[in-house]
Design a protein around this motif. Structure first.
Motif, PDB file in Angstrom:
ATOM      1  N   CYS A  16      -7.730   0.152  -1.547  1.00 19.52           N
ATOM      2  CA  CYS A  16      -7.712   1.280  -0.788  1.00 19.52           C
ATOM      3  C   CYS A  16      -8.821   2.122  -0.665  1.00 19.52           C
ATOM      4  O   CYS A  16      -9.030   2.828   0.481  1.00 19.52           O
ATOM      5  N   ARG A  72      -3.002   5.304  -0.747  1.00 23.46           N
ATOM      6  CA  ARG A  72      -4.216   4.614  -0.013  1.00 23.46           C
ATOM      7  C   ARG A  72      -5.168   5.995  -0.684  1.00 23.46           C
ATOM      8  O   ARG A  72      -6.366   6.368   0.185  1.00 23.46           O
ATOM      9  N   THR A  98     -10.002   1.184  -6.369  1.00 25.15           N
ATOM     10  CA  THR A  98      -8.828   0.215  -6.007  1.00 25.15           C
ATOM     11  C   THR A  98      -9.269  -0.136  -4.571  1.00 25.15           C
ATOM     12  O   THR A  98     -10.130   0.447  -3.817  1.00 25.15           O
ATOM     13  N   GLY A 127      -6.062   5.939  -4.259  1.00 20.95           N
ATOM     14  CA  GLY A 127      -6.380   5.248  -5.435  1.00 20.95           C
ATOM     15  C   GLY A 127      -5.591   5.853  -6.691  1.00 20.95           C
ATOM     16  O   GLY A 127      -6.039   5.855  -7.808  1.00 20.95           O
ATOM     17  N   ILE A 128      -4.484   6.351  -6.294  1.00 22.45           N
ATOM     18  CA  ILE A 128      -3.544   6.949  -7.446  1.00 22.45           C
ATOM     19  C   ILE A 128      -2.161   6.398  -7.727  1.00 22.45           C
ATOM     20  O   ILE A 128      -1.594   6.291  -9.039  1.00 22.45           O
ATOM     21  N   CYS A 129      -1.903   5.359  -6.942  1.00 24.26           N
ATOM     22  CA  CYS A 129      -0.248   4.876  -6.968  1.00 24.26           C
ATOM     23  C   CYS A 129      -0.307   3.564  -7.677  1.00 24.26           C
ATOM     24  O   CYS A 129       0.512   3.042  -8.056  1.00 24.26           O
ATOM     25  N   GLY A 130      -1.499   2.730  -7.619  1.00 22.91           N
ATOM     26  CA  GLY A 130      -1.675   1.328  -7.784  1.00 22.91           C
ATOM     27  C   GLY A 130      -0.780   0.557  -7.181  1.00 22.91           C
ATOM     28  O   GLY A 130      -0.434  -0.633  -7.818  1.00 22.91           O
ATOM     29  N   THR A 131      -0.217   0.854  -5.856  1.00 19.78           N
ATOM     30  CA  THR A 131       0.455  -0.414  -4.996  1.00 19.78           C
ATOM     31  C   THR A 131      -0.422  -1.287  -4.307  1.00 19.78           C
ATOM     32  O   THR A 131       0.129  -2.605  -4.323  1.00 19.78           O
ATOM     33  N   CYS A 132      -1.609  -0.796  -3.986  1.00 19.76           N
ATOM     34  CA  CYS A 132      -2.485  -1.933  -3.262  1.00 19.76           C
ATOM     35  C   CYS A 132      -2.806  -2.928  -4.135  1.00 19.76           C
ATOM     36  O   CYS A 132      -3.177  -2.702  -5.464  1.00 19.76           O
ATOM     37  N   HIS A 138       0.840  -1.283  -0.087  1.00 21.98           N
ATOM     38  CA  HIS A 138       0.056   0.049  -0.069  1.00 21.98           C
ATOM     39  C   HIS A 138       0.892   1.236  -0.160  1.00 21.98           C
ATOM     40  O   HIS A 138       1.999   1.029   0.453  1.00 21.98           O
ATOM     41  N   ASP A 139       0.437   2.509  -0.323  1.00 23.04           N
ATOM     42  CA  ASP A 139       1.229   3.550  -0.312  1.00 23.04           C
ATOM     43  C   ASP A 139       0.265   4.732  -0.435  1.00 23.04           C
ATOM     44  O   ASP A 139      -0.151   5.324   0.724  1.00 23.04           O
TER      45      ASP A 139
HETATM   46  S1  FES Z   1      -2.612   2.337  -2.037  1.00 25.79           S
HETATM   47 FE1  FES Z   1      -2.303   3.713  -3.772  1.00 25.79          FE
HETATM   48  S2  FES Z   1      -3.874   3.146  -5.240  1.00 25.79           S
HETATM   49 FE2  FES Z   1      -4.177   1.817  -3.334  1.00 25.79          FE
END
Ligand code: FES
Lengths: 226, 252
Positions: B84, B59, B82, B61-66, B56-57
């Protein structure tokens, strides 16, 4: 062979789609001739025999036959290769899967394909190999005059109710396969357009219902009316 | 709200891994899914156990990490967002929630619910960019771009590279991701210059990395948190075809 394997995933799919288009056109021609087994015209038997004669003797059709077999082999071969690669792409499966909203029949293409393939083998044994003099013509109430007498061979097969019922079931499965195949082939070729795609999808649905229905009419006629 | 969680636990990439069951009570319906996992982890730490590892990063919906596969769907039951961004009110009180990592040969598990998505970076490195010399910013209107093209490119560029498309696809195919990255450049004049080489290189990299082949089931489109359309896949298919048949035998 190894060259065939080394094509990129997209190239394999173009080839799948092109072979698929060819097979779908072939089905229409096949059905067109088959329907003359039914008493839809006064001299339907003559027309049927005429068509069979044309299809078995015309040199152009002979050439097309090579293409047809090639299309079958390529479509099946690539279907298997792509499927194996797809299974390998997910070595560990999910515990709970498949809840995403997808086109329903697309999930079972390999399964319907296997059933259609079995049908194809039986079909080739019953007709094509008979014509080539390799297998014996199906026996039954009608006298099969020679190994080009497809009309009486069909009558012999369809007068067996078990065969007819099985035939109907297999054709329905073919319909499931076609239902996804039609629009999928367009997408694989890259022919997706906001204006035409909905129409293609509709056309695919119609195709996958009308073609199997046409084939099914024949055993239905034999079960209930003959 | 109370939940029973079934979570995939795996110590390291080579460990066997398996599901563990946890009970959580008194979770607010307005808690986000990741907040719920934070609460679980706090509880685990208090008990002296190893917390669940998950990516996660931002949180928001913009980074695509979760990247969680929840009850058979990437990013959970809500669509167009996403994980998050998803709240616990999407689940029934007292229900069991099964959480798994993305599953694909190209995305090996690092630990628990974290997977290695470097494969996506490698695809981008194969051509997901335009080569420009740095310098002063050029005038925004020096190259006219039709509104339609700009919008299409923007829709494709909404891809956050989370990998939900791969996770959702029954073939673990990365076509939606790659096609979005191909499309965002292919429709713009700046991107057209390298378009032929780009699509060829990115597709061949995608194949090498062991992603599956697309069978047009469109699960990717249904699960994409950015609602990216499969029409981009068709565009990539076209671009690739044109590239293959028109580019010279030997590249300079
Ligand atoms: S934590 Fe960045 S998109 Fe979900």
């Amino acid at each position: 062979m190894s060259k065939l394997l080394h094509y990129s995933s997209l190239t394999k799919k173009y080839i799948m789609a092109i072979a698929g288009f060819f097979l779908m056109i072939f089905l229409v021609v096949h059905l067109g001739i088959n329907l003359f087994i039914l008493p839809i015209a006064e001299n339907h038997i003559e027309i049927f025999r005429e068509a069979v004669h044309f299809m078995t003797s015309n040199p152009l059709v002979k050439v097309m036959e090579i293409f047809l077999f090639a299309a079958f082999i390529i479509h099946i071969l690539y279907g298997v290769i792509l499927q194996l690669q797809n299974w390998m792409a997910r070595p560990t499966r999910y515990k709970i899967e498949g809840w995403s909203h997808t086109s329903y029949f697309s999930k079972f293409m390999i399964h319907t394909a296997v059933i259609v393939f079995i049908f194809l083998v039986i079909h080739i044994m019953n007709f094509y190999l008979v014509k080539e003099g390799i297998t014996k013509a199906p026996q039954g109430p009608a006298m099969v005059a020679d190994n080009h007498d497809f009309y009486n061979m069909a009558i012999n097969l369809f007068s067996n109710t078990t065969y007819s019922v099985l035939y109907i079931l297999l054709i329905i499965v073919l319909g499931f396969h076609l239902n996804h195949a039609f629009q999928s082939a367009f997408q694989s070729m890259g022919w997706n357009h906001s204006r035409y795609t909905p129409f293609i999808k509709l056309l695919g649905t119609i195709y996958s219902i009308v073609i199997p229905l046409g084939f099914i009419l024949i055993p239905l006629y034999f079960i209930f009316l003959y | 709200m109370n939940f029973t969680l079934k979570i995939w636990r795996q110590e390291n990439p080579n460990a066997k891994g398996g599901f563990e069951t946890y009970q959580l009570s008194d979770i607010s319906a307005d808690a986000s899914f990741l907040e719920m996992l934070d609460i679980l982890n706090e509880q685990l730490v208090m008990e002296g156990k190893v917390p669940v590892a998950f990516d996660h990063d931002c949180r928001e919906g913009i980074c695509g990490t979760c990247s969680l596969y929840i009850n058979g769907r990437p990013h959970g039951p809500d669509s167009g967002i996403t994980v998050c961004q998803m709240h616990m009110r999407n689940f029934k009180d007292g229900s069991t929630i099964t959480i798994e990592p993305w599953r694909a040969r190209a995305f090996p598990v690092i630990k628990d619910l974290m997977v290695d998505r470097q494969a996506f970076e490698k695809i981008i490195m194969a051509g997901g960019y335009i080569s420009v010399n740095t310098g002063n910013a050029i005038d925004a209107n020096s190259i006219p771009i039709p509104k339609q093209a700009a919008e299409t490119a923007m829709d494709a560029a909404a891809c956050i590279g989370c990998g939900a498309c791969v996770a959702a696809c029954k073939n673990a195919s990365a076509m939606l991701f790659v096609s979005a990255k191909v499309s965002q450049f292919a429709v713009l004049p700046q991107g057209k210059i390298e378009a032929k080489r780009r699509v060829k290189n990115m597709v061949s990299r995608m194949d090498e990395l062991g992603f599956g082949n697309c069978t047009n089931t469109y699960a990717c489109e249904a699960e994409c948190p950015k609602n990216i359309s499969v029409s981009h896949i068709a565009r990539m298919n076209r671009e690739f075809f044109i590239s293959k048949v028109t580019s010279p035998k030997k590249e300079v």
